[in-house]
Design a protein around this motif. Structure first.
Motif, PDB file in Angstrom:
ATOM      1  N   VAL A 110       0.847  -1.190   0.000  1.00  0.00           N
ATOM      2  CA  VAL A 110       0.000   0.000   0.000  1.00  0.00           C
ATOM      3  C   VAL A 110       0.888   1.247   0.000  1.00  0.00           C
ATOM      4  CG1 VAL A 110      -1.932  -1.097   1.180  1.00  0.00           C
ATOM      5  CG2 VAL A 110      -0.135   0.020   2.523  1.00  0.00           C
ATOM      6  N   LYS A 111       0.311   2.354  -0.458  1.00  0.00           N
ATOM      7  CA  LYS A 111       0.993   3.631  -0.396  1.00  0.00           C
ATOM      8  C   LYS A 111       0.688   4.263   0.960  1.00  0.00           C
ATOM      9  CE  LYS A 111       1.728   7.932  -2.945  1.00  0.00           C
ATOM     10  NZ  LYS A 111       1.331   8.740  -4.135  1.00  0.00           N
ATOM     11  N   PHE A 112       1.725   4.438   1.748  1.00  0.00           N
ATOM     12  CA  PHE A 112       1.581   4.957   3.106  1.00  0.00           C
ATOM     13  C   PHE A 112       1.962   6.440   3.118  1.00  0.00           C
ATOM     14  CE2 PHE A 112       3.852   5.428   7.340  1.00  0.00           C
ATOM     15  CZ  PHE A 112       2.679   5.619   8.067  1.00  0.00           C
ATOM     16  N   ILE A 113       1.035   7.270   3.572  1.00  0.00           N
ATOM     17  CA  ILE A 113       1.272   8.701   3.675  1.00  0.00           C
ATOM     18  C   ILE A 113       0.953   9.130   5.106  1.00  0.00           C
ATOM     19  CG2 ILE A 113       0.665  10.993   2.815  1.00  0.00           C
ATOM     20  CD1 ILE A 113      -0.248   9.718   0.230  1.00  0.00           C
ATOM     21  N   ALA A 114       1.868   9.869   5.715  1.00  0.00           N
ATOM     22  CA  ALA A 114       1.656  10.295   7.090  1.00  0.00           C
ATOM     23  C   ALA A 114       2.452  11.570   7.366  1.00  0.00           C
ATOM     24  CB  ALA A 114       2.085   9.199   8.064  1.00  0.00           C
ATOM     25  N   ARG A 115       2.034  12.281   8.394  1.00  0.00           N
ATOM     26  CA  ARG A 115       2.822  13.394   8.913  1.00  0.00           C
ATOM     27  C   ARG A 115       3.606  12.868  10.108  1.00  0.00           C
ATOM     28  NH1 ARG A 115      -0.113  18.532  10.479  1.00  0.00           N
ATOM     29  NH2 ARG A 115      -1.225  17.086  11.876  1.00  0.00           N
ATOM     30  N   VAL A 116       4.888  13.222  10.169  1.00  0.00           N
ATOM     31  CA  VAL A 116       5.723  12.729  11.263  1.00  0.00           C
ATOM     32  C   VAL A 116       6.453  13.905  11.902  1.00  0.00           C
ATOM     33  CG1 VAL A 116       6.028  10.493  10.141  1.00  0.00           C
ATOM     34  CG2 VAL A 116       7.734  12.282   9.777  1.00  0.00           C
ATOM     35  N   ILE A 117       6.771  13.760  13.185  1.00  0.00           N
ATOM     36  CA  ILE A 117       7.521  14.800  13.876  1.00  0.00           C
ATOM     37  C   ILE A 117       8.983  14.736  13.460  1.00  0.00           C
ATOM     38  CG2 ILE A 117       5.933  14.887  15.831  1.00  0.00           C
ATOM     39  CD1 ILE A 117       7.881  13.174  17.407  1.00  0.00           C
ATOM     40  N   THR A 118       9.743  15.767  13.781  1.00  0.00           N
ATOM     41  CA  THR A 118      11.116  15.897  13.299  1.00  0.00           C
ATOM     42  C   THR A 118      12.002  14.721  13.712  1.00  0.00           C
ATOM     43  OG1 THR A 118      10.894  18.301  13.446  1.00  0.00           O
ATOM     44  CG2 THR A 118      13.116  17.420  13.229  1.00  0.00           C
ATOM     45  N   SER A 119      11.887  14.260  14.951  1.00  0.00           N
ATOM     46  CA  SER A 119      12.747  13.165  15.409  1.00  0.00           C
ATOM     47  C   SER A 119      12.492  11.881  14.629  1.00  0.00           C
ATOM     48  CB  SER A 119      12.532  12.925  16.908  1.00  0.00           C
ATOM     49  OG  SER A 119      11.180  12.576  17.173  1.00  0.00           O
ATOM     50  N   VAL A 120      11.230  11.612  14.286  1.00  0.00           N
ATOM     51  CA  VAL A 120      10.910  10.431  13.479  1.00  0.00           C
ATOM     52  C   VAL A 120      11.435  10.619  12.064  1.00  0.00           C
ATOM     53  CG1 VAL A 120       9.051   9.002  12.555  1.00  0.00           C
ATOM     54  CG2 VAL A 120       8.885   9.897  14.879  1.00  0.00           C
ATOM     55  N   ALA A 121      11.322  11.837  11.529  1.00  0.00           N
ATOM     56  CA  ALA A 121      11.836  12.120  10.190  1.00  0.00           C
ATOM     57  C   ALA A 121      13.344  11.889  10.119  1.00  0.00           C
ATOM     58  CB  ALA A 121      11.494  13.553   9.790  1.00  0.00           C
ATOM     59  N   LEU A 129       5.626  12.115   5.099  1.00  0.00           N
ATOM     60  CA  LEU A 129       6.292  10.875   4.722  1.00  0.00           C
ATOM     61  C   LEU A 129       5.446  10.135   3.694  1.00  0.00           C
ATOM     62  CD1 LEU A 129       8.123   8.277   5.138  1.00  0.00           C
ATOM     63  CD2 LEU A 129       6.614   7.717   7.049  1.00  0.00           C
ATOM     64  N   THR A 130       6.071   9.667   2.629  1.00  0.00           N
ATOM     65  CA  THR A 130       5.398   8.833   1.635  1.00  0.00           C
ATOM     66  C   THR A 130       6.276   7.618   1.369  1.00  0.00           C
ATOM     67  OG1 THR A 130       4.401  10.775   0.581  1.00  0.00           O
ATOM     68  CG2 THR A 130       4.407   8.720  -0.678  1.00  0.00           C
ATOM     69  N   ALA A 131       5.674   6.424   1.405  1.00  0.00           N
ATOM     70  CA  ALA A 131       6.449   5.189   1.183  1.00  0.00           C
ATOM     71  C   ALA A 131       5.514   4.063   0.791  1.00  0.00           C
ATOM     72  CB  ALA A 131       7.226   4.818   2.437  1.00  0.00           C
ATOM     73  N   THR A 132       6.032   3.123   0.026  1.00  0.00           N
ATOM     74  CA  THR A 132       5.285   1.905  -0.296  1.00  0.00           C
ATOM     75  C   THR A 132       5.683   0.838   0.705  1.00  0.00           C
ATOM     76  OG1 THR A 132       5.274   2.472  -2.646  1.00  0.00           O
ATOM     77  CG2 THR A 132       4.775   0.184  -2.059  1.00  0.00           C
ATOM     78  N   VAL A 133       4.700   0.311   1.430  1.00  0.00           N
ATOM     79  CA  VAL A 133       4.974  -0.631   2.516  1.00  0.00           C
ATOM     80  C   VAL A 133       4.047  -1.836   2.422  1.00  0.00           C
ATOM     81  CG1 VAL A 133       5.779   1.211   4.051  1.00  0.00           C
ATOM     82  CG2 VAL A 133       3.362   0.538   4.081  1.00  0.00           C
ATOM     83  N   PRO A 134       4.387  -2.945   3.086  1.00  0.00           N
ATOM     84  CA  PRO A 134       3.489  -4.103   3.105  1.00  0.00           C
ATOM     85  C   PRO A 134       2.182  -3.773   3.831  1.00  0.00           C
ATOM     86  CG  PRO A 134       5.703  -4.710   3.817  1.00  0.00           C
ATOM     87  CD  PRO A 134       5.666  -3.220   3.778  1.00  0.00           C
ATOM     88  N   ASN A 135       1.114  -4.346   3.364  1.00  0.00           N
ATOM     89  CA  ASN A 135      -0.182  -4.158   4.017  1.00  0.00           C
ATOM     90  C   ASN A 135      -0.336  -5.256   5.064  1.00  0.00           C
ATOM     91  OD1 ASN A 135      -2.735  -3.424   4.743  1.00  0.00           O
ATOM     92  ND2 ASN A 135      -3.715  -3.967   2.801  1.00  0.00           N
ATOM     93  N   ASP A 136       0.315  -5.041   6.209  1.00  0.00           N
ATOM     94  CA  ASP A 136       0.291  -6.073   7.242  1.00  0.00           C
ATOM     95  C   ASP A 136       0.190  -5.450   8.636  1.00  0.00           C
ATOM     96  OD1 ASP A 136       2.835  -5.115   7.834  1.00  0.00           O
ATOM     97  OD2 ASP A 136       3.866  -6.744   6.806  1.00  0.00           O
ATOM     98  N   GLN A 137      -0.132  -6.295   9.599  1.00  0.00           N
ATOM     99  CA  GLN A 137      -0.284  -5.826  10.973  1.00  0.00           C
ATOM    100  C   GLN A 137       1.055  -5.411  11.572  1.00  0.00           C
ATOM    101  OE1 GLN A 137      -2.337  -8.775  13.272  1.00  0.00           O
ATOM    102  NE2 GLN A 137      -4.207  -8.668  12.052  1.00  0.00           N
TER     103      GLN A 137
END
Length: 342
Positions: A252-263, A288-296
């Motif tokens: 899946v295409k994962f899109i999120a906002r992350v704080i500076t330390s996580v970035a 943040l944008t990334a393609t990641v596995p669709n898993d738990q």
């Protein structure tokens, strides 16, 4: 064939032989020598092994043909001698793997770690004798104590995996809490966090299942013909999400906002090869944008950062995380702290 070739062939044989209780057949030795460019008959290899056994603690098991060979169980010599860089690498590796591998596996290579420690502790002139004060490995997250595995189980399963034969087992089912009996055809071994798993097909079925090694109660060689799967690849099996509790086979295409330390963390250790991070906005959030596995497993990783990650897509992930937060808040609201008389 010259003496030089004979010497290198003998070294190759000595390096491939395992310690007891594992054994290597002369036909397997022949196959591995061919991979290294040595073409030998089984009889010639047998003669080589018999000659080597005059000078090294080798055992020959003649109960079946082709004969099987190994070092005696307590043989601890290594070829070649250990150097300082290798010793330091080994003590660092011990720090890392001790919390991951089962004790029975660590015990099998413990003599190597002990040799490395003694090598460094004997080097007083350059300060390596104090290596224990200078080397540490810490896990990324909480490490659990590795599950206990019976030595006979480890030896029986790894021997079956390496030598391609079926085993009859007694296995404690986690779902039903019952002891089950199976004939397994081992295909792979995976260590995940603090547990190790055998990948195997069961009885006459072709699908691959996972069996936690600490739930085996007994293992014995089976008279059933081993059912090989030449096309099976452990890495492909993992890549398909087998150990991530997949929700679907497609990423899946994962899109999120992350704080500076996580970035910063993800800039140095990316989540995926196609990951992108924006410049911080006015409030300090990075997209943040990334393609990641669709898993738990990926969802659990995200939730580990708490409020440091604000999931935007997939919408189903965002809703799942918000629902988890609502349930936590609900339990907090239901909790009544004990009253105190003042």
């Amino acid at each position: 064939m010259g003496q030089r070739d004979t010497l290198f062939r003998h070294l190759a044989i000595l390096q491939m032989l395992p310690r007891a209780p594992h054994k290597l057949s002369t036909s397997t030795v022949q196959m591995r020598l061919e991979e290294q460019g040595y073409t030998m008959t089984l009889r010639s290899i047998q003669r080589d092994l018999e000659k080597l056994a005059e000078h090294f603690p080798l055992e020959c098991h003649k109960e079946c043909k082709p004969y099987r060979w190994n070092y005696v169980a307590n043989y601890t010599s290594d070829l070649p001698a250990m150097d300082t860089v290798t010793a330091l690498t080994l003590v660092l590796a011990e720090e890392t793997v001790r919390s991951l591998l089962p004790k029975v596996a660590i015990d099998k290579i413990g003599y190597k770690f002990e040799s490395a420690r003694k090598h460094l502790e004997g080097m007083h002139e350059n300060g390596f004798s104090q290596w224990s004060q200078r080397v540490r490995a810490i896990p990324n997250g909480k490490s659990l104590i590795p599950a206990e595995i019976q030595p006979a189980v480890w030896e029986g399963l790894t021997d079956a995996l390496l030598n391609h034969h079926a085993v009859n087992v007694e296995y404690l089912s986690r779902l039903k809490g019952e002891l089950k009996t199976y004939t397994l055809h081992p295909l792979g071994l995976v260590t995940r966090d603090s547990s190790s798993y055998l990948l195997a097909s069961v009885n006459s079925h072709d699908d691959v299942r996972q069996f936690a090694l600490h739930r085996f109660r007994s293992v014995s060689a089976s008279a059933s013909l081993y059912r090989a799967q030449p096309d099976f690849n452990v890495q492909h099996y993992i890549d398909q999400g087998a150990f991530g509790f997949p929700l679907s086979q497609e990423p899946v295409k994962f899109i999120a906002r992350v704080i500076t330390s996580v970035a910063w963390l993800l800039a140095e250790t990316p989540l995926s090869h196609d990951q992108s991070l924006s410049e911080p906005d006015a409030d300090g959030w990075v997209q943040l944008t990334a393609t990641v596995p669709n898993d738990q497993q990926t969802q659990w990783w995200i939730m580990g950062f708490g409020s440091g990650i604000d999931v935007l897509e997939p919408a189903s992930w965002r809703e799942h995380i918000l629902q988890q937060a609502r349930e936590v808040i609900s339990r907090s609201d239901d909790y009544e702290s004990p009253s105190c008389d003042v």
